[in-house]
Every structure is written in structure tokens, then in C-alpha cells.
Design a protein around this motif. Structure first.
Motif, PDB file in Angstrom:
ATOM      1  N   GLU A 183       0.841  -1.208   0.000  1.00  0.00           N
ATOM      2  CA  GLU A 183       0.000   0.000   0.000  1.00  0.00           C
ATOM      3  C   GLU A 183       0.872   1.253   0.000  1.00  0.00           C
ATOM      4  O   GLU A 183       1.941   1.296   0.608  1.00  0.00           O
ATOM      5  CB  GLU A 183      -0.913   0.011   1.232  1.00  0.00           C
ATOM      6  N   SER A 186      -4.485  10.774  -0.348  1.00  0.00           N
ATOM      7  CA  SER A 186      -4.519   9.315  -0.479  1.00  0.00           C
ATOM      8  C   SER A 186      -5.833   8.823  -1.073  1.00  0.00           C
ATOM      9  O   SER A 186      -5.922   7.680  -1.542  1.00  0.00           O
ATOM     10  CB  SER A 186      -4.290   8.656   0.885  1.00  0.00           C
ATOM     11  N   LYS A 187      -6.854   9.674  -1.056  1.00  0.00           N
ATOM     12  CA  LYS A 187      -8.148   9.303  -1.623  1.00  0.00           C
ATOM     13  C   LYS A 187      -8.195   9.560  -3.129  1.00  0.00           C
ATOM     14  O   LYS A 187      -9.162   9.200  -3.795  1.00  0.00           O
ATOM     15  CB  LYS A 187      -9.260  10.072  -0.913  1.00  0.00           C
ATOM     16  N   ASN A 188      -7.170  10.232  -3.638  1.00  0.00           N
ATOM     17  CA  ASN A 188      -7.097  10.546  -5.063  1.00  0.00           C
ATOM     18  C   ASN A 188      -6.299   9.445  -5.773  1.00  0.00           C
ATOM     19  O   ASN A 188      -5.074   9.417  -5.723  1.00  0.00           O
ATOM     20  CB  ASN A 188      -6.431  11.918  -5.245  1.00  0.00           C
ATOM     21  N   ASP A 189      -7.016   8.521  -6.403  1.00  0.00           N
ATOM     22  CA  ASP A 189      -6.355   7.372  -7.045  1.00  0.00           C
ATOM     23  C   ASP A 189      -5.346   7.819  -8.103  1.00  0.00           C
ATOM     24  O   ASP A 189      -4.278   7.193  -8.253  1.00  0.00           O
ATOM     25  CB  ASP A 189      -7.400   6.459  -7.684  1.00  0.00           C
ATOM     26  N   GLU A 190      -5.664   8.872  -8.815  1.00  0.00           N
ATOM     27  CA  GLU A 190      -4.767   9.346  -9.875  1.00  0.00           C
ATOM     28  C   GLU A 190      -3.431   9.798  -9.291  1.00  0.00           C
ATOM     29  O   GLU A 190      -2.364   9.463  -9.822  1.00  0.00           O
ATOM     30  CB  GLU A 190      -5.433  10.496 -10.641  1.00  0.00           C
ATOM     31  N   GLU A 191      -3.488  10.534  -8.183  1.00  0.00           N
ATOM     32  CA  GLU A 191      -2.253  11.028  -7.578  1.00  0.00           C
ATOM     33  C   GLU A 191      -1.451   9.878  -6.962  1.00  0.00           C
ATOM     34  O   GLU A 191      -0.222   9.834  -7.057  1.00  0.00           O
ATOM     35  CB  GLU A 191      -2.559  12.098  -6.526  1.00  0.00           C
ATOM     36  N   VAL A 192      -2.150   8.928  -6.322  1.00  0.00           N
ATOM     37  CA  VAL A 192      -1.466   7.782  -5.738  1.00  0.00           C
ATOM     38  C   VAL A 192      -0.787   6.948  -6.830  1.00  0.00           C
ATOM     39  O   VAL A 192       0.356   6.499  -6.664  1.00  0.00           O
ATOM     40  CB  VAL A 192      -2.448   6.920  -4.914  1.00  0.00           C
ATOM     41  N   ASN A 193      -1.470   6.751  -7.948  1.00  0.00           N
ATOM     42  CA  ASN A 193      -0.887   5.991  -9.056  1.00  0.00           C
ATOM     43  C   ASN A 193       0.320   6.709  -9.648  1.00  0.00           C
ATOM     44  O   ASN A 193       1.290   6.069 -10.070  1.00  0.00           O
ATOM     45  CB  ASN A 193      -1.936   5.744 -10.134  1.00  0.00           C
ATOM     46  N   ARG A 194       0.262   8.037  -9.648  1.00  0.00           N
ATOM     47  CA  ARG A 194       1.405   8.812 -10.142  1.00  0.00           C
ATOM     48  C   ARG A 194       2.614   8.605  -9.229  1.00  0.00           C
ATOM     49  O   ARG A 194       3.741   8.412  -9.701  1.00  0.00           O
ATOM     50  CB  ARG A 194       1.040  10.304 -10.220  1.00  0.00           C
ATOM     51  N   ARG A 222       3.095   5.992  -7.319  1.00  0.00           N
ATOM     52  CA  ARG A 222       3.530   4.604  -7.485  1.00  0.00           C
ATOM     53  C   ARG A 222       4.439   4.461  -8.711  1.00  0.00           C
ATOM     54  O   ARG A 222       5.428   3.724  -8.675  1.00  0.00           O
ATOM     55  CB  ARG A 222       2.317   3.685  -7.613  1.00  0.00           C
ATOM     56  N   SER A 223       4.115   5.167  -9.770  1.00  0.00           N
ATOM     57  CA  SER A 223       4.910   5.067 -10.995  1.00  0.00           C
ATOM     58  C   SER A 223       6.281   5.719 -10.862  1.00  0.00           C
ATOM     59  O   SER A 223       7.198   5.407 -11.624  1.00  0.00           O
ATOM     60  CB  SER A 223       4.151   5.707 -12.167  1.00  0.00           C
TER      61      SER A 223
END
Length: 387
Positions: free
Chosen positions: A89, A107-115, A117-118
Motif C-alpha cells: 500500500e 490518499s483518496k485521489n487514485d490518480e495522484e497515488v498511481n502517479r 507509485r509510478s
């Protein structure tokens, strides 16, 4: 992040944590901030961006804001929050300079979290590894605290704070309201009068720890004098009331609450946690009938106490005014009841072993004459009566 390293970590463990561990990405935390996770803390350096390789499970993230050197560099009160992290996580937070707090809304913004992660590989040099050397200690102090229990016990605000956030009970928002209040122009004649003039304060709603209420009356309604006496010496009625009201199906959660209170004090510096820990411990140790009925609860209590008492100095529990030790008197009752008739032999043996361990480690005397604690009979002069 000073002091972070993977020194002495088994290579297989390091690889597993690298692949399965959670990551806290904490952006914008000011240099010099004192920040920690579980039982270890550091001062944040200029390159800090978070913590990696965190074992999945329950953790306590805590921090203290620090003034700039020009303002004296003073450290503020500690705040913290319990987090339950899943494998791999990523939890993202930005520092809010106005609130001096971490804002996890990103953390609730999937787009920012995925960014994030990348770009984790690029972030890696700026992430401090979880201090794996404290993991065993942390688990031993929190193994009875479930995610649900931690959520239910910590404040609705989501923050465990060392200092209570208090506000006046009477909110005087307008000049007219303040003008109508009694004037305090005259000098106080006593300290009591001075204290009475101070505004009444209360804890801000949503910031209080949500511990179980322990009944002030130790006996049932309509109890006879004999029952009142018995329930005052054996607190099993109060204990069963607490369990029935809070943990009817999971009595071992009371041990989780005991651990939660202790960690809030030990790591979070919350004195209220210590006071509740003492109250819960006294309730458990002075419930003779419950010891005969709830073997698993008391076997668990001994294990919990074994690990907790390993974290405090032997003179910690001594009242500097009376020179009395709260813990020895409480455990003296526990050991007396645990070796009484009707107690399971496994529990009795474990209690005797624990007593020997504490006696050797702390030099506490649990065999002092209990008559020393008995009520003193006072002879009244002839003709004098007590209503």
C-alpha cells in the motif's frame, strides 16, 4: 531522516519487505520536525520524503512540529495517528503548515497515488526504511489491538494528541455576551475563589480518546450492605459490566484497550492514557471471581503486562509524595487471588512464574503483610459518636 538504515536486517527479510512492505510518502515535512513510527523517531532531514518497507499491519505514526531556529527551534506537543497498512500500500500525505499536521486527503485521489507509485523508484533514495529492529517490541505491545478497535478508541478527529485541545464551556462570541458576565474587579480572598473565577473549560468535541467507561459504583442497584462490601473487595461486577457494555462477544478486546492506553502514553505522551491504563489494570487485578471464570483473559493479561513492564524503569510507578508503589499493591492483590481456590492450575502456575520474574527483576516485595493495608480501628473517647 537521521539514523535510518537496514543494518543487521536479514537479506531475505529486507527483500520481502521491499516487495511486500507498505510505503508512507510524506511530502513537505519541514526539516527538523521530529517524526517517528511505532517505537522509534528521528529528526527529519532536507531529503526526507517518507518511510518505506513498512511491515503490513497496525502502526502509530507520530510527529512534533519544530519552530525555525530564528524562533528558538522549540519542539511542539506530539500528535499521532494509528494506521493499518496493507501489503504494497502507498499512503500519501502533504504537510499542512497552517495546522502543523499531515493531510492524508491526497490518499483518496487514485490518480495522484498511481502517479506516486509510478515514480516510486525515483523517490526511493529519499525514503527512510522502517526501523525493523523495533518491530518485535512493537508487535509485543500491540498484538491485541485490531484495526477496528484502534479506530473505535482513537478520537473522532483521527489524532492522538499529547495535550488536550480545550475550549471554554461557555462560548462568548460577542462583546455584548462578555459584558453581561459577572465582573472580577475585586481581589480574590482565597485560591479557591480565584479558581472559581476562571472560565470553565472542556475538551473540544471529537478530540477525546474514546475509552470504556468504568463504573463509579462497584455494586448493582439495590444491593444489600453485604453485597456492597463484597463488590467493593472483589471488582468482578464492575469488570463484567465493562465487558458487557463494550466487548460482550470479544472480551480479549479489553486487553487491546489496555495496550492502546499504554502505547498512547508510552509513545504518544498522553497522560490520560496512563491514567486509564491504571484504572483498567486495577479493575482486572482486583476481580477475584472473574479470575476463576475467565482463564483466557487472565492468561493474556500476564503476557501483556510482561511486555509492558519491560518498557519502564522500576521506580516509574512510585508516588514521589507517598513513596508507595501503585503497581506492587495492585499486583499483590492479583497474585493473592490468582493462587486462590478454584483458579485454573495453568493460570496459577503462570501467575507464580510472573511473580518470580518481577521479584527478581524489580526487587518488588509481593509478600508483605497484607494486614499493613487493613483499615485502622480508632478508639473514640467515651461519649463521642459518629453519625
Amino acid at each position: 531522516m537521521a539514523g535510518s538504515s537496514c543494518v543487521d536486517m536479514d537479506p531475505d527479510v529486507a527483500l520481502r519487505l521491499f516487495e511486500e512492505g507498505a510505503t508512507l510518502v510524506l511530502l513537505g515535512v519541514p526539516q527538523g520536525t521530529e517524526l517517528g513510527i511505532d517505537c522509534k523517531s528521528w529528526q527529519v532531514g532536507p531529503r526526507f520524503r517518507g518511510v518505506k518497507m513498512i511491515p503490513p499491519g497496525l502502526h502509530f505514526l507520530h510527529f512534533c512540529s519544530v519552530n525555525s531556529p530564528s524562533c528558538g527551534g522549540e519542539i511542539g506537543p506530539k500528535s499521532g495517528l494509528f494506521l493499518t497498512l496493507k501489503p504494497r500500500e502507498i499512503l500519501l500525505a502533504h504537510w499542512d503548515p497552517k495546522e502543523e499536521d499531515l493531510d492524508f486527503s491526497a490518499s483518496k485521489n487514485d490518480e495522484e497515488v498511481n502517479r506516486i507509485r509510478s515514480t516510486l523508484r525515483e523517490l526511493d533514495p529519499y525514503l527512510g526504511p522502517y526501523p525493523y529492529e523495533v518491530m518485535r517490541k512493537w508487535v509485543s505491545l500491540t498484538d491485541q489491538i485490531s484495526q477496528e478497535l484502534a479506530v473505535n478508541l482513537q478520537p473522532l478527529s483521527g489524532r492522538v494528541c499529547a495535550f488536550s485541545d480545550i475550549i471554554p464551556e461557555l462560548q462568548l462570541r460577542h462583546t455584548k455576551d462578555r459584558a453581561e458576565q459577572p465582573r472580577n474587579d475585586t481581589a480574590c480572598q482565597s485560591m479557591r475563589e480565584g479558581l472559581d473565577r476562571l472560565p470553565k473549560m472542556k475538551q473540544r468535541e471529537g478530540t477525546e480518546l474514546r475509552f470504556s467507561d468504568i463504573p463509579k459504583k462497584t455494586y448493582p442497584p439495590g444491593a444489600s450492605p453485604a453485597e456492597i462490601t463484597r463488590c467493593s473487595m472483589d471488582l468482578s461486577y464492575s469488570l463484567e459490566t465493562v465487558l458487557e457494555q463494550n466487548y460482550p462477544d470479544q472480551p480479549l478486546n479489553l486487553l487491546g484497550e489496555l495496550q492502546f492506553a499504554f502505547v498512547c502514553f508510552l509513545v504518544g505522551n498522553v497522560y490520560e492514557g496512563f491514567e486509564h491504563w491504571k484504572c483498567l489494570l486495577a479493575l482486572l487485578c482486583r476481580s477475584e471471581d472473574a479470575m476463576r471464570k475467565r482463564k483466557e483473559l487472565y492468561l493474556g493479561l500476564i503476557t501483556v503486562l510482561y511486555h509492558q513492564l519491560g518498557e519502564v524503569p522500576p521506580d516509574f510507578f512510585v508516588d514521589i509524595v507517598s513513596q508507595s508503589n501503585f503497581l506492587t499493591s495492585t499486583l499483590q492483590d492479583f497474585f493473592q487471588f490468582a493462587t486462590g481456590p478454584g483458579v485454573d492450575s495453568t493460570l496459577r502456575k503462570k501467575a507464580e512464574k510472573f511473580k518470580a520474574h518481577l521479584t527478581k527483576k524489580f526487587c518488588w516485595d509481593f509478600d508483605a503483610d497484607l494486614d499493613d493495608c487493613a483499615p485502622v480501628v480508632v478508639e473514640l473517647p467515651e461519649g463521642v459518636t459518629v453519625d
